[in-house]
Design an enzyme around this catalytic site. Structure first.
Site, mmCIF file in Angstrom:
data_model
loop_
_atom_site.group_PDB
_atom_site.id
_atom_site.type_symbol
_atom_site.label_atom_id
_atom_site.label_comp_id
_atom_site.label_asym_id
_atom_site.label_seq_id
_atom_site.Cartn_x
_atom_site.Cartn_y
_atom_site.Cartn_z
ATOM 1 N N LYS A 71 0.804 -1.225 0.000
ATOM 2 C CA LYS A 71 0.000 0.000 0.000
ATOM 3 C C LYS A 71 0.838 1.276 0.000
ATOM 4 C CE LYS A 71 -4.311 -1.682 2.055
ATOM 5 N NZ LYS A 71 -5.351 -1.422 3.070
ATOM 6 N N GLY A 243 -15.528 -5.197 11.262
ATOM 7 C CA GLY A 243 -14.916 -4.575 10.090
ATOM 8 C C GLY A 243 -15.376 -5.080 8.747
#
Length: 446
Positions: A71, A243
């Site tokens: 990322k 989540g």
């Protein structure tokens, strides 16, 4: 099976490891439901992510997601990076632009949309965030950009928390032992550490006076569905979520960026149900009138398949500490129906379970929608004569108290007339239970 042609757009997610990613469930379901000719695949990158991204761009790959460990490193392979992604310091979505891809981060807006769909207002609110990794940074940035007034960021290594506080002005960094310095108030609370991933994990902070300050709790972990944090929220009667909704909406926002569309809530809910089935395992939901055999048949199915079993009425009685009849007598039917709805909503965490529902649970659309998300719906159908024979003399059912067998028959007939259409339309499978044993019925379903 969808047909793939030379016109089919290619989408994917790059990472390492990548074998267990749930992103294909999200995006291939979205492509199918939205009528978009595209296919989404996982792509394992073992060497240079920069070279891999440039090669994928040259190959015409339409859009990409990025997961661990790339990322941050992927940012040097992009033609440009969105301002919010640069602020977070990570990219998870690549959208085609002139000369390659532009990088975005949909984690922060993903969790904000997850909160929005639950009716959680962020603007003007105070928050507590536990943890100071990349996920916590995204949560803090999302909260600030959506108008939160103050964030207490707690972390074992306070220096990491201070680094986020330098970049997000509304953050106040605290070490773990300093949690007692947080003023008593009402907060949105986010659990952003990895604590809860292992079965032996406990709570980061073991103090109910801390958790009771939460108006709403959110654990970014989604597997397992019930972490110690989620269990504590449930124990204290605090609204909460895990989540999986963030995973869903960060993917939906990426999809909307790629194709310039808006995904309707109904489709989002369908994708969420698919995620639950994939991650937590499918369930069997038994519906039908009182006395149709849901409990006894459910136990037989659970035994045959090695599944867990829950009787919804028993579950409610245990949580309330009193019988259904007592709830009706001292409260009201409406009070019980609200309890029933609340309980059904909480069952999304279940997997590999047979669920026996109350006879009237299908009357509310909200219940039908939530039960359908859980798994296959099986209607156990019985005729009036069978039901009268099974239910006469049963004093535990408040809606069936009658002076005579004839009055009982009239009550059952009247209720069946109003409920049968819901059972029939709602069910994936209808099984006639007259003159069959629970074992025989379970074999038919099997």
């Amino acid at each position: 099976m969808r047909e793939i042609s030379g016109k089919t757009k290619i989408l994917g997610v790059i990472g390492n490891p990548i074998e267990h990613t749930l992103s294909p469930v999200i995006h291939n379901t979205l492509c199918e439901l939205m009528g978009i000719d595209a296919v989404y695949i996982p792509i394992k990158v073992e060497n240079s992510v920069v070279e891999a991204v440039k090669g994928l761009a040259d190959s015409g790959v339409y859009g990409l997601n990025v997961t661990v460990p790339f990322k941050q490193d992927v940012m040097s392979a992009l033609s440009s990076v969105d301002e919010d992604a640069a602020e977070i310091g990570a990219v998870n979505t690549l959208v085609r632009s002139n000369g390659g891809y532009k990088g975005y981060n949909t984690d922060a807006p993903g969790i904000m949309r997850a909160l929005e769909t639950k009716g959680i207002e962020v603007s003007g609110r105070k928050a507590i965030v536990i943890g100071a990794g990349g996920a916590a940074r995204a949560v803090c940035v999302g909260l600030m950009k959506n108008g939160a007034s103050e964030i207490y960021l707690i972390n074992r290594d306070v220096e990491k928390a201070k680094k986020i506080a330098e970049e997000v002005p509304i953050v106040k960094a605290l070490s773990l032992p300093e949690y007692k310095k947080i003023p008593t108030d009402h907060y949105l609370m986010f659990q952003c550490t990895s604590v809860g991933l292992k079965p032996e994990d406990g709570l980061v902070i073991n103090d109910d006076t801390f958790y009771i300050m939460a108006d709403y709790g959110y654990d970014l972990i989604y597997n397992p569905a019930e972490t110690p944090f989620i269990k504590k929220m449930d124990e204290l009667g605090i609204k909460h979520d895990n989540g999986l909704s963030m995973l869903l909406y960060q993917g939906i926002i990426a999809f909307e960026m790629w194709f310039g569309v808006k995904v309707p809530r109904k489709i989002s809910d369908t994708v969420y149900a698919e995620l639950c089935k994939k991650l937590y395992g499918d369930n069997i939901v038994l519906v039908g009138y009182m006395g149709s055999g849901k409990t006894s048949v459910g136990k037989e199915i659970a035994k045959m398949r090695g599944m867990s079993f829950i009787d919804l009425d028993d579950y409610i009685e245990k949580k309330e500490g009193r019988s259904i009849r007592e709830i009706f007598e001292f409260e009201s039917e409406e009070y019980f129906r609200n309890l029933e709805t609340k309980t059904i909503k909480s069952l999304f965490k279940l997997s590999n379970t047979v669920i026996s529902t109350g006879g009237g649970s299908v009357l509310r659309k909200e219940n039908r929608d939530n039960l359908r998300k859980l798994g296959e719906i099986v209607y156990l159908k019985a005729d009036v004569d069978t039901l009268v024979d099974r239910l006469k003399g049963d004093e535990s059912r408040p809606l069936l108290q009658a002076e005579s067998e004839e009055e009982l028959r009239k009550r059952i007939s009247s209720m069946l007339e109003s409920r049968n259409p819901y059972y029939e339309i709602f069910a994936d499978q209808v099984v006639y239970t007259d003159r069959l044993t629970p074992f025989e019925i379970a074999e038919i379903i099997e």
